[in-house]
Write a protein that holds these residues in place. Sequence first.
Motif, PDB file in Angstrom:
ATOM      1  N   UNK A  31      -4.454  -8.119  -8.524  1.00 35.12           N
ATOM      2  CA  UNK A  31      -4.392  -6.614  -8.586  1.00 35.12           C
ATOM      3  C   UNK A  31      -4.984  -5.775  -7.556  1.00 35.12           C
ATOM      4  N   UNK A  32      -4.481  -6.225  -6.524  1.00 28.93           N
ATOM      5  CA  UNK A  32      -4.776  -5.229  -5.403  1.00 28.93           C
ATOM      6  C   UNK A  32      -3.891  -4.258  -4.879  1.00 28.93           C
ATOM      7  N   UNK A  33      -3.470  -3.600  -5.820  1.00 29.31           N
ATOM      8  CA  UNK A  33      -2.223  -2.692  -5.440  1.00 29.31           C
ATOM      9  C   UNK A  33      -2.717  -1.499  -5.001  1.00 29.31           C
ATOM     10  N   UNK A  34      -3.870  -0.934  -5.090  1.00 28.65           N
ATOM     11  CA  UNK A  34      -4.554   0.188  -4.566  1.00 28.65           C
ATOM     12  C   UNK A  34      -5.385   0.045  -3.497  1.00 28.65           C
ATOM     13  N   UNK A  35      -5.625   0.911  -2.560  1.00 30.38           N
ATOM     14  CA  UNK A  35      -7.051   1.030  -1.700  1.00 30.38           C
ATOM     15  C   UNK A  35      -8.209   1.111  -2.523  1.00 30.38           C
ATOM     16  N   UNK A  36      -8.230   1.660  -3.561  1.00 28.73           N
ATOM     17  CA  UNK A  36      -9.397   1.568  -4.543  1.00 28.73           C
ATOM     18  C   UNK A  36      -9.684   0.341  -5.021  1.00 28.73           C
ATOM     19  N   UNK A  37      -8.752  -0.374  -5.504  1.00 26.21           N
ATOM     20  CA  UNK A  37      -8.836  -1.783  -6.280  1.00 26.21           C
ATOM     21  C   UNK A  37      -9.360  -2.664  -5.111  1.00 26.21           C
ATOM     22  N   UNK A  38      -9.023  -2.649  -3.807  1.00 24.42           N
ATOM     23  CA  UNK A  38      -9.513  -3.362  -2.756  1.00 24.42           C
ATOM     24  C   UNK A  38     -11.244  -2.837  -2.564  1.00 24.42           C
ATOM     25  N   UNK A  39     -11.332  -1.654  -2.314  1.00 19.66           N
ATOM     26  CA  UNK A  39     -12.693  -1.303  -2.610  1.00 19.66           C
ATOM     27  C   UNK A  39     -13.549  -1.932  -3.691  1.00 19.66           C
ATOM     28  N   UNK A  40     -13.173  -1.735  -4.715  1.00 18.86           N
ATOM     29  CA  UNK A  40     -13.847  -2.273  -5.796  1.00 18.86           C
ATOM     30  C   UNK A  40     -14.094  -3.660  -5.772  1.00 18.86           C
ATOM     31  N   UNK A 100       0.360  -5.177   1.289  1.00 18.73           N
ATOM     32  CA  UNK A 100       0.589  -5.861   2.593  1.00 18.73           C
ATOM     33  C   UNK A 100      -0.399  -6.261   3.455  1.00 18.73           C
ATOM     34  N   UNK A 101      -1.442  -5.181   3.590  1.00 19.10           N
ATOM     35  CA  UNK A 101      -2.941  -5.557   4.299  1.00 19.10           C
ATOM     36  C   UNK A 101      -3.670  -6.573   3.672  1.00 19.10           C
ATOM     37  N   UNK A 102      -3.685  -6.402   2.261  1.00 20.65           N
ATOM     38  CA  UNK A 102      -4.471  -7.210   1.659  1.00 20.65           C
ATOM     39  C   UNK A 102      -3.850  -8.804   1.830  1.00 20.65           C
ATOM     40  N   UNK A 103      -2.600  -9.085   1.878  1.00 20.37           N
ATOM     41  CA  UNK A 103      -1.889 -10.316   1.874  1.00 20.37           C
ATOM     42  C   UNK A 103      -2.094 -10.703   3.446  1.00 20.37           C
ATOM     43  N   UNK A 104      -2.345  -9.830   4.257  1.00 20.64           N
ATOM     44  CA  UNK A 104      -2.831 -10.203   5.651  1.00 20.64           C
ATOM     45  C   UNK A 104      -4.343 -10.756   5.847  1.00 20.64           C
ATOM     46  N   UNK A 105      -5.084 -10.635   4.766  1.00 20.68           N
ATOM     47  CA  UNK A 105      -6.492 -10.977   5.013  1.00 20.68           C
ATOM     48  C   UNK A 105      -6.751 -12.313   3.977  1.00 20.68           C
ATOM     49  N   UNK A 106      -7.206 -13.373   4.893  1.00 16.31           N
ATOM     50  CA  UNK A 106      -7.216 -14.776   3.963  1.00 16.31           C
ATOM     51  C   UNK A 106      -7.998 -14.569   2.727  1.00 16.31           C
TER      52      UNK A 106
END
Length: 130
Positions: free
Chosen positions: A86-95, A73-79
């Motif tokens: 594949x941004x299903x985890x906070x670690x994936x977003x950090x990667x 949800x958070x990643x979907x709110x960032x354009x």
Amino acid sequence: MPQFTVDEDLAALVEKLAKPKPFENLSFNAALRRVLQAQIQPNKVDSELEQLLAESMALKKGTKKAASPSPQQWAASVSELKTKKGLGTWQAICDVLKIETAGDSARRKLRNWVKTNRPSWPPVPELSGD
């Protein structure tokens, strides 16, 4: 009080099981009492340990970890991150953002990184105790 006859080998066995200290002179009654109490005491200790274990397990059941907010949800709110897969985890977003977590919470590292580097992005959700 009734009197009992005890064979010598049985008396020797009771004395041996009583484990008298060097130069300790135990009567047969004292030796038998020590042997019998040694058999009863572990059961008392076991029941106390079982009770403590049951109490601690009951306390553990009452303390649940708070669920982590949804990284999707958070990643979907960032354009800039909406189109990434594949941004299903906070670690994936950090990667994807090349944020080094070094074993710390990826969500907290991301939250601090966003505050510093991308203040225009929506804030990363917080948990109580962060």
